[in-house]
Design a protein around this motif. Structure first.
Motif, PDB file in Angstrom:
ATOM      1  N   PHE A 128      27.605  44.758  39.275  1.00 19.50           N
ATOM      2  CA  PHE A 128      27.616  45.154  40.688  1.00 19.50           C
ATOM      3  C   PHE A 128      28.918  44.736  41.358  1.00 19.50           C
ATOM      4  N   MET A 129      29.386  43.534  41.045  1.00 22.02           N
ATOM      5  CA  MET A 129      30.597  43.024  41.690  1.00 22.02           C
ATOM      6  C   MET A 129      31.844  43.748  41.209  1.00 22.02           C
ATOM      7  N   ILE A 130      31.846  44.210  39.973  1.00 18.82           N
ATOM      8  CA  ILE A 130      32.999  44.964  39.480  1.00 18.82           C
ATOM      9  C   ILE A 130      33.190  46.228  40.312  1.00 18.82           C
ATOM     10  N   VAL A 131      32.086  46.922  40.570  1.00 21.54           N
ATOM     11  CA  VAL A 131      32.160  48.144  41.379  1.00 21.54           C
ATOM     12  C   VAL A 131      32.619  47.820  42.791  1.00 21.54           C
ATOM     13  N   ARG A 132      32.041  46.779  43.361  1.00 21.30           N
ATOM     14  CA  ARG A 132      32.408  46.406  44.731  1.00 21.30           C
ATOM     15  C   ARG A 132      33.861  45.938  44.810  1.00 21.30           C
ATOM     16  N   ALA A 133      34.280  45.161  43.815  1.00 21.27           N
ATOM     17  CA  ALA A 133      35.656  44.665  43.815  1.00 21.27           C
ATOM     18  C   ALA A 133      36.646  45.819  43.699  1.00 21.27           C
ATOM     19  N   ASN A 134      36.317  46.799  42.889  1.00 19.22           N
ATOM     20  CA  ASN A 134      37.189  47.957  42.724  1.00 19.22           C
ATOM     21  C   ASN A 134      37.332  48.753  44.024  1.00 19.22           C
ATOM     22  N   ASP A 135      36.289  48.657  44.877  1.00 20.65           N
ATOM     23  CA  ASP A 135      36.337  49.322  46.181  1.00 20.65           C
ATOM     24  C   ASP A 135      37.026  48.467  47.243  1.00 20.65           C
ATOM     25  N   GLY A 136      37.473  47.273  46.872  1.00 17.74           N
ATOM     26  CA  GLY A 136      38.197  46.419  47.802  1.00 17.74           C
ATOM     27  C   GLY A 136      37.331  45.573  48.706  1.00 17.74           C
ATOM     28  N   VAL A 137      36.036  45.451  48.382  1.00 17.57           N
ATOM     29  CA  VAL A 137      35.131  44.704  49.250  1.00 17.57           C
ATOM     30  C   VAL A 137      35.518  43.227  49.306  1.00 17.57           C
ATOM     31  N   TYR A 138      36.068  42.684  48.192  1.00 18.89           N
ATOM     32  CA  TYR A 138      36.356  41.255  48.132  1.00 18.89           C
ATOM     33  C   TYR A 138      37.815  40.932  48.433  1.00 18.89           C
ATOM     34  N   ASP A 139      38.575  41.906  48.886  1.00 17.98           N
ATOM     35  CA  ASP A 139      39.954  41.629  49.275  1.00 17.98           C
ATOM     36  C   ASP A 139      39.960  40.676  50.470  1.00 17.98           C
ATOM     37  N   GLY A 140      40.501  39.488  50.281  1.00 18.53           N
ATOM     38  CA  GLY A 140      40.543  38.502  51.351  1.00 18.53           C
ATOM     39  C   GLY A 140      39.221  37.816  51.602  1.00 18.53           C
ATOM     40  N   ASN A 141      38.240  38.029  50.760  1.00 20.87           N
ATOM     41  CA  ASN A 141      36.923  37.399  50.925  1.00 20.87           C
ATOM     42  C   ASN A 141      36.423  36.992  49.543  1.00 20.87           C
ATOM     43  N   ILE A 148      21.338  37.781  31.469  1.00 22.44           N
ATOM     44  CA  ILE A 148      21.176  39.194  31.831  1.00 22.44           C
ATOM     45  C   ILE A 148      21.286  39.374  33.345  1.00 22.44           C
ATOM     46  N   LEU A 149      20.646  38.487  34.111  1.00 18.65           N
ATOM     47  CA  LEU A 149      20.743  38.575  35.569  1.00 18.65           C
ATOM     48  C   LEU A 149      22.197  38.385  36.013  1.00 18.65           C
ATOM     49  N   GLY A 150      22.899  37.457  35.385  1.00 17.00           N
ATOM     50  CA  GLY A 150      24.304  37.248  35.720  1.00 17.00           C
ATOM     51  C   GLY A 150      25.154  38.475  35.404  1.00 17.00           C
ATOM     52  N   LEU A 151      24.864  39.125  34.287  1.00 14.73           N
ATOM     53  CA  LEU A 151      25.622  40.328  33.926  1.00 14.73           C
ATOM     54  C   LEU A 151      25.333  41.477  34.884  1.00 14.73           C
ATOM     55  N   ALA A 152      24.085  41.562  35.348  1.00 13.12           N
ATOM     56  CA  ALA A 152      23.763  42.595  36.338  1.00 13.12           C
ATOM     57  C   ALA A 152      24.557  42.373  37.617  1.00 13.12           C
ATOM     58  N   VAL A 153      24.650  41.111  38.054  1.00 11.01           N
ATOM     59  CA  VAL A 153      25.443  40.806  39.251  1.00 11.01           C
ATOM     60  C   VAL A 153      26.913  41.088  39.002  1.00 11.01           C
ATOM     61  N   ALA A 154      27.406  40.730  37.815  1.00 10.32           N
ATOM     62  CA  ALA A 154      28.810  40.969  37.495  1.00 10.32           C
ATOM     63  C   ALA A 154      29.124  42.469  37.517  1.00 10.32           C
ATOM     64  N   VAL A 164      32.641  35.906  44.990  1.00 10.48           N
ATOM     65  CA  VAL A 164      33.080  35.625  43.625  1.00 10.48           C
ATOM     66  C   VAL A 164      32.846  34.151  43.295  1.00 10.48           C
ATOM     67  N   GLU A 165      33.106  33.282  44.264  1.00  8.76           N
ATOM     68  CA  GLU A 165      32.886  31.852  44.057  1.00  8.76           C
ATOM     69  C   GLU A 165      31.405  31.561  43.820  1.00  8.76           C
ATOM     70  N   LEU A 166      30.539  32.202  44.586  1.00  9.50           N
ATOM     71  CA  LEU A 166      29.108  31.978  44.418  1.00  9.50           C
ATOM     72  C   LEU A 166      28.626  32.469  43.053  1.00  9.50           C
ATOM     73  N   PHE A 167      29.113  33.628  42.640  1.00 12.74           N
ATOM     74  CA  PHE A 167      28.775  34.104  41.295  1.00 12.74           C
ATOM     75  C   PHE A 167      29.281  33.118  40.249  1.00 12.74           C
ATOM     76  N   GLY A 168      30.481  32.581  40.474  1.00 11.40           N
ATOM     77  CA  GLY A 168      31.028  31.615  39.535  1.00 11.40           C
ATOM     78  C   GLY A 168      30.166  30.373  39.406  1.00 11.40           C
ATOM     79  N   LEU A 169      29.641  29.871  40.518  1.00  8.23           N
ATOM     80  CA  LEU A 169      28.768  28.704  40.452  1.00  8.23           C
ATOM     81  C   LEU A 169      27.538  28.991  39.602  1.00  8.23           C
ATOM     82  N   TYR A 170      26.945  30.160  39.790  1.00  4.61           N
ATOM     83  CA  TYR A 170      25.783  30.533  38.991  1.00  4.61           C
ATOM     84  C   TYR A 170      26.154  30.651  37.512  1.00  4.61           C
TER      85      TYR A 170
END
Length: 811
Positions: free
Chosen positions: A770-783, A762-768, A787-793
């Motif tokens: 949040f990241m979907i919204v941020r990714a859609n806004d381009g926050v992770y473009d070139g960074n 559930i905690l992982g899904l909450a982070v996911a 995403v890697e840290l979420f992947g490790l978790y």
């Protein structure tokens, strides 16, 4: 943009600051308050024991005071006090501007502070926990300690474990990743070495206690059966879990004071520590061995004699490295020219008090003697000679030693020496007499009348000890505001980096970038603004290779980045967690108050964590630093690895408890709860597939393919929801057949373990989400690092399920 740092005269400064020095001061002041409260409780205990039998307290209130004194002093005073010194000093000693994750540092403090508030509320709900700080089963269950305050105590301690885990991750990352150029681990100051080993021990030991507390909280609130009765070996199981934490805790408490002794002895003898590298190796060996001696606390249990003999040998063995350390300290002062200042007096006193404490502990490591001494005041005296005599006395030495650095003022030397005399005499009267009256049973106010004189001597010594601290508080309180000004090097022959800056240090510590590349501390350039990571900013790793350094936390102002030192969200998150955990404790009896408190806490926590994640906060990393052996690992990745190591211990303790109970009951007699293997097998494929999607998400983030990144994260989210749906179906099927978590030890193990895993999902899904919204806004473009840290978790969560599936479905 985060909050600007207000002036020290403002309350907002102390509420919102993320600067390591401010956080250190708050740790110190809070822990000293706890020390005063715990000390008053100790004086109540000693007043009660002036004569045998009840006098000022009845049995239950007396037990509450005894348990509270132990809990406050061990969990909320002595280690947090050391953490305060470490917060202030470690970045200065290693040439860093701050800890690796400043906001997490503030969050750690506020979780500690709020956990204390939650614990103190337990006194107002039918009485607090009253069965001793070791919380032995089955006394830790509602049938023997029925008050709601007992459950609140359990969850307050669990909250404190979260604080300690966050602090451990932060310090481990900082010391391994943020050391100044040229400062190899062998040359790190000894106080920092002692703290590094301390936080490594905390990372694993406190995770074990966290698992035990979560299971105990489940027993008290939900009625699970981990520690109830002996069908699954409940009381023995608690002993293993608690003392696997409890014996490393002795060294967690003593290592920071030991580091202080090593620093102070060098300064006031005017010479380098004799055998420095051997002392470091001895400390490393003790830290490793500390996890191999826990069963000497369980000699009175049903463990067979062969195992007890083995642990008697490991107990005696762990004392040998300490012999080397003690001799090193002795040779250092024998060969030096001693300056009898207050810090040295307390350091010397700490050594003198630790030696008899350690020797009397070896007595308890012998099986035959332990049968005689266990549960008596011999243990009380030994424990206080080690924890307060060795540990507490050295911490006082550290407080006097670094007081000029932290305040820019000198204390009154005459009052400091007067404090030492009162303290040393009072301590030995208080606890030395207890060795003579050793036949007195622990936690009981009735004793043989012939021991009355010794108990009265002990009480007089305790009050003298209390008076000594009134002298200390007066001295330091007055000196902090009106003492003579201190320069940056108030002591002759200081050797460590904190003395190379002003007293107190400036906000960002240094006039330039510290470096040890020529073997001594130098400053080679001034601070300068940098561009946003991901553009042209690079770092040099330990091998000199330039690599891009993405940041976890970043903010921009006017096209340039400047370090941030304030954020309002750590305190909000901490109070949300506090209300939520208070609601858990109140849930022992249910009702509107528990639901409303927990719900309010959850809402505050959600708002706080959302804003914490969205906040534009910049915590820079030095472009040139000594990072061996993590040269090619980013700051965030190293922190995530360390955190997951702690989570391994949490799940390892829970799974180990399941295996222990099953073996105790009979492996083939264990009733498997899930009736069908099919749902578990399907869920295994679902999670493995979700891990593959996370790998794709990382690759798409690296390529800057925003749409595919969002799609991969959305797929992971969808598969996680399906996993939870199947798990919910399994649970409802069990409920429909009358199987609940309180039905049997088998059911308790199944529902709790899979429930803990589901909470991680559930905690992982909450982070996911949040990241979907941020990714859609381009926050992770070139960074791609977030995403890697979420992947490790997420991979870790999947790996845990790979272990749970055969344990609960196949075996």
């Amino acid at each position: 943009m985060s909050e600007e740092l207000p002036p020290r005269s403002s309350a907002r400064r102390w509420l919102f600051s993320t600067n390591h020095k401010d956080v250190g001061i708050m740790y110190l002041l809070t822990s000293l308050y706890v020390f005063a409260v715990g000390g008053i409780m100790a004086l109540l205990i000693r007043t009660q024991l002036w004569t045998p039998g009840a006098s000022i307290l009845e049995s239950i209130p007396y037990n509450e005071v005894v348990a509270s004194h132990g809990l406050l002093m061990i969990f909320w005073f002595i280690t947090p006090f050391a953490a305060g010194l470490a917060n202030y000093l470690v970045p200065l000693q290693i040439g860093a501007d701050d800890l690796a994750f400043p906001r997490l540092n503030a969050l750690s403090f506020w979780l500690y502070f709020v956990s204390l508030l939650v614990y103190l509320t337990s006194f107002f709900f039918e009485g607090t926990y009253a069965a001793g700080w070791t919380m032995y089963a089955p006394l830790n269950l509602p049938m023997y300690t029925p008050t709601i305050g007992g459950s609140i105590t359990v969850f307050a301690l669990a909250m404190l474990m979260f604080s300690s885990t966050i602090a451990s991750v932060n310090f481990i990352t900082t010391i391994h990743y943020c050391r100044a150029e040229g400062l190899g681990l062998w040359n790190v100051p000894l106080f920092t070495w002692s703290w590094l080993l301390t936080v490594w021990m905390m990372l694993f030991a406190f995770a074990t206690l966290l698992a035990a507390l979560l299971m105990l909280g489940s027993d008290r609130v939900l009625g699970t059966l981990f520690f109830a009765g002996e069908r699954g070996g409940g009381s023995l199981l608690w002993g293993h879990l608690f003392w696997f934490f409890g014996h490393p805790e002795v060294y967690i408490v003593f290592f920071p004071p030991l580091g202080i002794l090593l620093e102070v002895f060098q300064t006031y003898s005017g010479r380098r520590l004799v055998g420095r590298k051997w002392v470091i190796l001895a400390m490393v060996l003790v830290a490793l061995q500390s996890f191999l001696v826990w069963m000497h606390h369980m000699f009175l249990t049903t463990i067979n004699l062969e195992i007890k003999t083995l642990f008697m040998a490991t107990t005696i063995g762990i004392s040998l490295p300490f012999d080397l350390i003690v001799f090193s300290l002795i040779y250092t002062i024998v060969k030096g020219k001693i300056r009898f200042k207050t810090p040295f007096l307390f350091a010397l006193g700490g050594l003198l008090l630790f030696v008899p404490g350690g020797i009397t502990g070896v007595f308890l490591g012998a099986v035959v003697l332990d049968y005689e001494f266990r549960g008596t005041y011999w243990v009380v005296a030994h424990f206080h000679y080690v924890m307060l005599g060795g540990g507490g006395t050295a911490l006082i030495a550290g407080l006097y030693y670094w007081f000029p650095k932290m305040t820019g003022r000198m204390y009154d030397e005459l009052l400091g020496k007067f404090h030492f005399v009162l303290y040393f005499v009072g301590f030995n009267l208080a606890f030395g007499a207890q060795f003579v009256a050793w036949e007195t049973p622990r936690r009981v106010f009735a004793y043989f009348p012939e021991n009355t004189t010794w108990h009265q001597i002990s009480t007089i010594g305790a009050f003298l000890l209390g008076v000594s601290f009134i002298v200390m508080f007066y001295n330091l309180g007055k000196s902090a505001f009106r003492g003579p000004s201190a320069d940056e090097r108030p002591w002759e022959f200081v050797r460590t980096g904190e003395w190379a800056t002003s007293s107190p240090p400036p906000l960002e510590n240094w006039p330039g970038r510290p470096t040890y590349r020529n073997g001594v501390l130098e400053f080679v350039e001034t601070h300068e603004s940098v561009t946003r990571p991901g553009d042209s900013a690079t770092r040099a790793d330990g091998a000199g290779t330039a690599q891009p350094e993405p940041a976890l936390e970043s903010g921009e102002e006017g096209g340039e980045l400047h370090p941030d030192h304030a954020s309002p969200w750590p305190i909000v998150v901490a109070f949300g967690v506090g209300l939520l955990f208070l609601g858990f404790g109140l849930a022992q009896r249910g009702g509107v108050l528990a639901v409303s408190t927990g719900t309010a806490g959850l809402l505050v926590l959600l708002v706080g964590t959302l804003q914490f994640g969205r906040e534009d906060f910049y915590a820079p990393v030095s472009p040139i630093a000594q990072r061996w052996p993590f040269e090619d690992v980013g700051r965030g990745k190293l922190g995530m690895w360390v955190f997951l190591a702690s989570d391994v211990m949490v799940f390892g303790s829970v799974i180990g408890s399941f295996i222990f109970a099953r073996i105790r009951l009979g492996w083939d007699s264990w009733k498997t709860i899930p009736p069908s293997v099919v749902p578990g097998l399907v869920n295994t494929y679902i999670l493995l597939t979700s891990s593959f999607l996370v790998v794709l998400a990382f690759e798409y983030a690296r390529r800057g393919e925003r749409g595919r990144l969002v799609g991969s994260l959305a797929g992971t989210l969808a598969l996680g929801v399906v996993f939870l749906g199947i798990k919910a179906y399994e649970w409802t099927e069990e409920f429909a057949h009358g199987v609940y978590w309180d039905s049997s030890i088998e059911a308790s193990a199944y529902f709790f373990t899979t429930g803990l895993h589901a909470l991680h999902v559930i905690l992982g899904l909450a982070v996911a989400s949040f990241m979907i919204v941020r990714a859609n806004d381009g926050v992770y473009d070139g960074n791609e690092e977030p995403v890697e840290l979420f992947g490790l978790y997420w991979h870790f969560v999947d790996i845990v399920w790979v272990f749970l599936f055969p344990l609960f479905y196949l075996l």
